[in-house]
Design an enzyme around this catalytic site. Structure first.
Site, short mmCIF file in Angstrom:
data_model
loop_
_atom_site.label_atom_id
_atom_site.label_comp_id
_atom_site.label_asym_id
_atom_site.label_seq_id
_atom_site.Cartn_x
_atom_site.Cartn_y
_atom_site.Cartn_z
N HIS A 107 -2.79 7.41 2.78
CA HIS A 107 -3.40 6.13 2.10
C HIS A 107 -4.86 5.71 2.77
O HIS A 107 -5.03 6.05 4.00
CB HIS A 107 -2.69 4.93 2.79
CG HIS A 107 -3.07 3.42 2.33
ND1 HIS A 107 -3.56 3.10 1.20
CD2 HIS A 107 -3.04 2.44 3.19
CE1 HIS A 107 -3.73 2.14 1.05
NE2 HIS A 107 -3.61 1.46 2.22
N ASN B 227 -10.26 0.45 -0.01
CA ASN B 227 -8.52 0.23 0.11
C ASN B 227 -8.14 -0.19 -1.43
O ASN B 227 -8.42 -1.44 -1.45
CB ASN B 227 -8.16 -0.31 1.09
CG ASN B 227 -6.67 -0.33 1.27
OD1 ASN B 227 -5.94 -0.12 0.27
ND2 ASN B 227 -6.07 -0.87 2.29
N CYS C 63 0.68 -1.19 0.05
CA CYS C 63 0.04 -0.07 0.09
C CYS C 63 1.01 1.17 -0.18
O CYS C 63 0.34 2.40 -0.03
CB CYS C 63 -1.04 -0.08 1.13
SG CYS C 63 -2.13 -1.45 1.04
O1 UT7 Z 1 -3.52 -0.90 3.89
C1 UT7 Z 1 -2.63 -1.73 4.45
C2 UT7 Z 1 -2.83 -1.22 5.83
N1 UT7 Z 1 -3.99 -1.88 6.56
C3 UT7 Z 1 -4.38 -0.97 7.39
O2 UT7 Z 1 -4.20 -0.09 7.64
C4 UT7 Z 1 -5.79 -1.82 8.14
C5 UT7 Z 1 -5.77 -1.69 9.47
N2 UT7 Z 1 -6.76 -2.36 10.29
C6 UT7 Z 1 -7.94 -1.98 10.28
O3 UT7 Z 1 -8.31 -1.05 9.53
C7 UT7 Z 1 -9.05 -2.55 11.23
O4 UT7 Z 1 -8.37 -3.19 12.40
C8 UT7 Z 1 -10.09 -3.51 10.44
C9 UT7 Z 1 -11.12 -2.84 9.63
C10 UT7 Z 1 -9.32 -4.68 9.78
C11 UT7 Z 1 -10.71 -4.31 11.87
O5 UT7 Z 1 -11.60 -3.32 12.56
P1 UT7 Z 1 -11.21 -3.18 14.08
O6 UT7 Z 1 -12.12 -2.30 14.63
O7 UT7 Z 1 -9.97 -3.43 14.36
O8 UT7 Z 1 -12.03 -4.78 14.35
P2 UT7 Z 1 -11.24 -6.19 15.08
O9 UT7 Z 1 -10.58 -6.99 14.24
O10 UT7 Z 1 -10.85 -5.57 16.40
O11 UT7 Z 1 -12.50 -6.83 15.60
C12 UT7 Z 1 -13.61 -6.50 16.43
C13 UT7 Z 1 -14.85 -7.26 16.35
C14 UT7 Z 1 -14.68 -8.62 16.35
O12 UT7 Z 1 -15.37 -9.55 17.23
P3 UT7 Z 1 -15.23 -9.81 18.61
O13 UT7 Z 1 -13.95 -10.83 18.52
O14 UT7 Z 1 -14.70 -8.60 19.29
O15 UT7 Z 1 -16.33 -10.55 19.09
C15 UT7 Z 1 -14.59 -9.09 14.86
O16 UT7 Z 1 -14.91 -10.66 14.88
O17 UT7 Z 1 -15.36 -6.89 15.23
C16 UT7 Z 1 -15.80 -8.43 14.51
N3 UT7 Z 1 -15.71 -8.13 13.11
C17 UT7 Z 1 -16.68 -7.84 12.51
N4 UT7 Z 1 -17.96 -7.72 12.81
C18 UT7 Z 1 -18.95 -7.52 11.78
C19 UT7 Z 1 -14.87 -8.12 12.21
N5 UT7 Z 1 -15.02 -7.92 10.94
C20 UT7 Z 1 -16.48 -7.59 11.08
C21 UT7 Z 1 -17.20 -7.50 10.13
N6 UT7 Z 1 -18.67 -7.09 10.52
N7 UT7 Z 1 -17.02 -7.08 8.62
#
Ligand code: UT7
Length: 334
Positions: free
Chosen positions: A256, A286, A116
């Site tokens: 980005h 993205n 990215c």
């Molecule tokens: O481009 C290269 C660089 N990449 C980035 O900069 C991406 C950086 N990371 C992010 O943008 C975020 O971490 C994500 C968008 C990937 C994820 O968001 P988050 O707020 O960090 O979510 P999380 O992984 O901490 O998950 C929180 C909860 C989890 O449930 P539990 O374990 O708390 O029950 C996930 O299972 O949200 C759940 N979850 C979802 N729920 C509904 C994860 N994806 C989804 C979804 N819909 N699509």
């Protein structure tokens, strides 16, 4: 001898027609428009869903538009560099396919892999070639067909990504403007947190890798998020400071487009109003190496000669950085 600078003289872009919205994603995996909008900020993304078309198709469309808008003839182009993580083939390069499709006869061409962060590395690389004095006109393209490596059974990654391509012309100038400074970093310790497990030389494709869904993006989102926020914010502040750019002097920050919450955090850290941040994540998601040039493509009509721009990105590797550009022309080139 007068100092040679490298200036962006035009922008081209392309996104596919098909719109994949959150409602359609919600029918594929257990998610909702509300979750995706609050946690990521993507409303819809463009998908290249026609069979047999890859990254070079989008790159070619963006580069063709760029050549037309800048009035460039194929013979003038010295070099083409494409940043992509999703080339048409492991080899040859997307850049070599572009040379053929654009009818370039005097250029050499290669691809660059910096995930990215690719477009930032492109800016600094193209500027170095221009500053050498040997090259006058360079096409740089950030292009990715992220949907080719997105697992539409994985709700933690599939809402994030989309397809697209953006291109810029970089040329020599003796004016005090253009790509003026770059702070770029790489740290291979990021490997476990963001990668594709199979398809490379460590783990070539096999029935096992396909059965185990190993040809898709693997991301530990929370960890990547933390590194992205701190590294993009720190390096943007560093480049602003060393170029004596106050928040008032900074006309645009071009980050980005990975997560709306990351964009908010960078704006806060730089203490600039959100209106100065180029944002199109809600429309395209993205698109990896394409996000930064697609921002320029969307916001070109708002840019004025002399505007101070700070580009920043973070990606797999880890790769990250910030580039300071003094913009070279007014408004949109048609
Ligand atoms: O481009 C290269 C660089 N990449 C980035 O900069 C991406 C950086 N990371 C992010 O943008 C975020 O971490 C994500 C968008 C990937 C994820 O968001 P988050 O707020 O960090 O979510 P999380 O992984 O901490 O998950 C929180 C909860 C989890 O449930 P539990 O374990 O708390 O029950 C996930 O299972 O949200 C759940 N979850 C979802 N729920 C509904 C994860 N994806 C989804 C979804 N819909 N699509």
């Amino acid at each position: 001898m007068e100092k040679i600078n490298a200036v962006i003289t035009g922008v081209g872009g392309y996104v596919p027609d098909y719109i994949l919205n959150n409602e359609e994603i919600s029918r594929m995996v257990d998610t909702s428009d509300e979750w995706i909008m609050t946690r990521i900020g993507v409303k819809e993304r463009r998908i290249l869903n026609e069979e047999g078309l890859g990254t070079s198709y989008m790159a070619r469309k963006a580069a063709k538009q760029l050549m037309q808008r800048t009035g460039s003839s194929p013979d003038e182009i010295d070099l083409v560099i494409v940043a992509t993580s999703t080339p048409d083939y492991p080899f040859p390069s997307v850049a070599s396919i572009l040379c053929d499709k654009l009818g370039l006869k005097n250029a050499f061409a290669f691809d660059m892999q910096a995930a990215c962060c690719g477009f930032l590395y492109l800016l600094e690389t193209a500027a170095s070639f221009i500053r050498s004095g040997r090259y006058k006109k360079i096409i740089i393209v950030g292009a990715d067909k992220m949907t080719a490596i997105t697992d539409y059974t994985d709700r933690t990654t599939c809402p994030i990504f989309g397809d697209g391509a953006g291109a810029c012309m970089v040329e020599a100038t003796t004016e005090d403007m253009g790509i003026l400074d770059a702070a770029l970093r790489t740290d291979g310790k990021g490997l476990p947190f963001l990668h594709m497990k199979a398809g490379g030389s460590v783990c070539p494709p096999s029935y096992f890798t396909i059965d185990n869904r190993m040809h898709y993006i693997y991301q530990e989102g929370r960890t990547v998020f933390k590194y992205a926020v701190s590294n993009m914010s720190d390096i943007s502040a560093e480049i602003a400071e060393r170029n004596h750019l106050t928040k008032e002097d900074t006309d645009w920050i071009i980050p980005h487009q990975a997560n709306m919450r990351i964009l908010d955090a960078v704006a806060n850290r730089m203490e600039v109003p959100i209106e100065k941040i180029m944002i199109n994540i809600h429309r395209y998601g993205n698109t990896s190496a394409a996000t930064l040039p697609l921002c320029l493509w969307d916001f070109e009509d708002k840019l004025k000669k002399g505007d101070n721009l700070i580009f920043t990105a973070f990606g797999a590797g880890f790769t990250w950085g910030a580039v300071y550009v003094k913009w070279g022309y007014d408004g949109k080139k048609w």
